[in-house]
Enzyme design. Structure first.
Site, mmCIF file in Angstrom:
data_model
loop_
_atom_site.group_PDB
_atom_site.id
_atom_site.type_symbol
_atom_site.label_atom_id
_atom_site.label_comp_id
_atom_site.label_asym_id
_atom_site.label_seq_id
_atom_site.Cartn_x
_atom_site.Cartn_y
_atom_site.Cartn_z
ATOM 1 N NE ARG A 95 -3.581 -0.521 2.428
ATOM 2 C CZ ARG A 95 -4.705 -0.824 1.779
ATOM 3 N NH1 ARG A 95 -5.333 0.105 1.113
ATOM 4 N NH2 ARG A 95 -5.193 -2.045 1.804
ATOM 5 C CD GLU A 115 -8.281 -5.056 -4.592
ATOM 6 O OE1 GLU A 115 -8.644 -4.964 -3.397
ATOM 7 O OE2 GLU A 115 -8.508 -4.196 -5.455
ATOM 8 N NE ARG A 157 -1.848 -3.977 -3.472
ATOM 9 C CZ ARG A 157 -2.993 -3.838 -2.798
ATOM 10 N NH1 ARG A 157 -4.029 -4.617 -3.112
ATOM 11 N NH2 ARG A 157 -3.110 -2.946 -1.852
#
Length: 435
Positions: free
Chosen positions: A286, A358, A400
RNA sequence: GGAUGGGUGGCAGAGUGGUCGAUUGCAUCGGUCUUGAAAACCGACGGCCCUUAACGGGGUCCGGGGGUUCGAAUCCCUCCCCAUCCGCCA
């Protein structure tokens, strides 16, 4: 943005659908009541204004005719008759405007309605896996797999410490082979998605308020964005290329033959992450800044459901080619974003975290954004326009994906194999190791 | 930063104080003609509000807001946006 006429004519259906969003479980009915009340007041005020205006116009014409006939006395009489109308009109207009602004403000913060096959639920725990879309299974390691930041820092290629000095928390420097890996992933994804039929676009990263309103980051989520001031005005930094890509068709009337219109872009994304304090503070999961390859499709209403499946295929395509295990879930009504009517999340397996995370989110927004943007198309053989449907999805989040590659391709000695699909992009490098 | 010009219906583009929501062209749709198509011709063709079971009827709207006026697309002010030229700059 919802069609006020639809709410007017199908109040019960609207309330039932809205109530499926947990935030509106109790409030759906009163929300609809407030909106319809404002709507009625607005229309009443508008009618009053128009009636007074019509009377004035009529009188003005008559005065003009009287003057043309040199009938000064008749003109004067009528003048006195309509003298009071001016103030009346202003009052009417003020009232009409007030109600309209209030009504629009209310509608603007109302989320899209989940479609029928969206599972009911409160939060991410109620999301439902799309079993047929599962790919691969958790790989077995004969050692304890590390998290991506342990690997990256040990390689000397992921520098949070210096990023902290320069920019603070939630920033990182990637160096050497990891910087190249990031670039390779971005190029690889663009190559795959353009082959999948998406037009490569290099969009603006700073956009206006109107564009944010169109995709519905504004007015409700202003604090999630970064803002760059310019003189008295400002630009927002895009939190996703969805914003400039979707707004590509704002205020347009497209030919039906141009649909579906598919565009993709690899861009940096900027998110304030307000309200995420304390979450995912370690590593690159994040960040305030990350890069992402975004997919956007503009379709006719009848096509959007199929396009949603196709888009999800395209996103999964990247993970399959990289041989990264993942699953797909349908977001429940409580976990869906503001603009979506249905969303699939793709979650990649992260051995270091020992769980799925995710990596992509593919949403069908129906005509919700199109209304806000006034993006329409003209069906063949029709003189009327219809709102398009808009869809967006990550294909994929590059940062990611880099994490997933590190964790899934790691060796016991802390080196990382380069996935086969990326070899053409890595300049001969087959293994990432400390130099 | 300086100087101009401009924002009118899907597009182009008239209209500079009074039946102008607005001339015209293109595009689109319907029709006539044709074996079919094209061309030609005829017609339709914006949003919103009120009214109507519907057909229809009425009203309102010329980037946003304010002002002048009995009356504004048209004049004035202001804001937003777009374009061009000069300067500076990657």
């Amino acid at each position: 943005m919802h069609d006020i006429k639809l709410i007017r004519d199908n109040r019960d259906l609207f309330v039932a659908a809205l109530a499926r969003r947990p935030a509106y479980a109790e409030a759906a009915d009163t929300t609809a009541a407030e909106i319809l009340d404002l709507d009625a007041k607005w229309r009443g005020a508008k009618t009053a204004y128009e009636q007074h205006k019509a009377r004035q116009n009529e009188a003005s014409r008559a005065i003009g005719q009287a003057k043309a006939k040199k009938d000064e006395a008749g003109a004067k009489a009528m003048l006195e008759e309509v003298a009071h109308l001016k103030a009346q009109l202003q009052a009417d207009q003020e009232e009409e405007r007030k109600y309209e602004v209030d009504l629009r403000a209310k509608l603007a913060v109302l989320p899209n309605l989940p479609v029928a096959d969206v599972p009911m639920g409160a939060d991410e725990n109620d999301n439902v896996e799309v079993v047929a879309r599962r790919f691969g299974s958790a790989p077995r390691f004969d050692f304890k797999p590390k998290e991506h930041f342990e690997l990256g820092e040990a390689l000397g290629m992921m520098d949070f410490e210096r990023a902290g000095k320069v920019s603070g928390a939630r920033f990182v420097y990637l160096k050497g082979a990891l910087a190249r890996l990031e670039r390779s992933l971005g190029m690889f994804m663009l190559d795959v998605q353009t082959a999948n039929g998406y037009l490569e676009v290099n969009p603006p990263l700073l956009v206006r308020d109107e564009a944010f309103f169109g995709t519905s980051q504004l007015p409700k989520f202003e604090e999630d964005l970064f803002w760059a001031s310019m003189g008295e005005g400002r630009f927002g930094l895009i939190p996703t290329a969805e914003v400039p890509l979707t707004n590509l068709v704002r205020e347009e009337i497209l030919d039906e033959a141009a649909l579906p219109y598919r565009v993709t872009a690899w861009t940096p994304c900027f998110r304030a992450e307000a309200g995420a304090a304390g979450r995912d503070t370690r590593g690159m999961i994040r960040q305030h800044q990350f890069s992402k390859v975004e997919l956007v499709s503009i379709t006719a209403p009848e096509q959007s459901e199929a396009e949603h499946e196709r888009m999800t295929d395209c996103a999964q395509d990247i993970l399959k080619r990289l041989e990264l295990p993942h699953r797909v879930v349908t977001l429940c009504s409580g976990d869906m974003g503001f603009a979506a009517q249905k969303t699939y999340d793709i979650e990649v397996w992260l051995p270091g975290q020992d769980r799925y995370r995710e990596i992509s989110s593919c949403s069908n927004c129906g005509d919700f954004q199109a209304r806000r943007m006034e993006a329409r198309y003209r069906p063949k053989d029709s003189k009327n326009t219809r709102f398009v449907h808009t869809l967006n999805g990550s294909g994929l989040a590059v940062g990611r994906t880099l994490i997933a590659v590190l964790e899934n391709y790691q060796e016991a000695d802390g080196t990382v194999r380069v996935p086969e699909a990326l070899l053409p992009y890595m300049g001969g490098l087959t293994k990432i190791e400390k130099v």
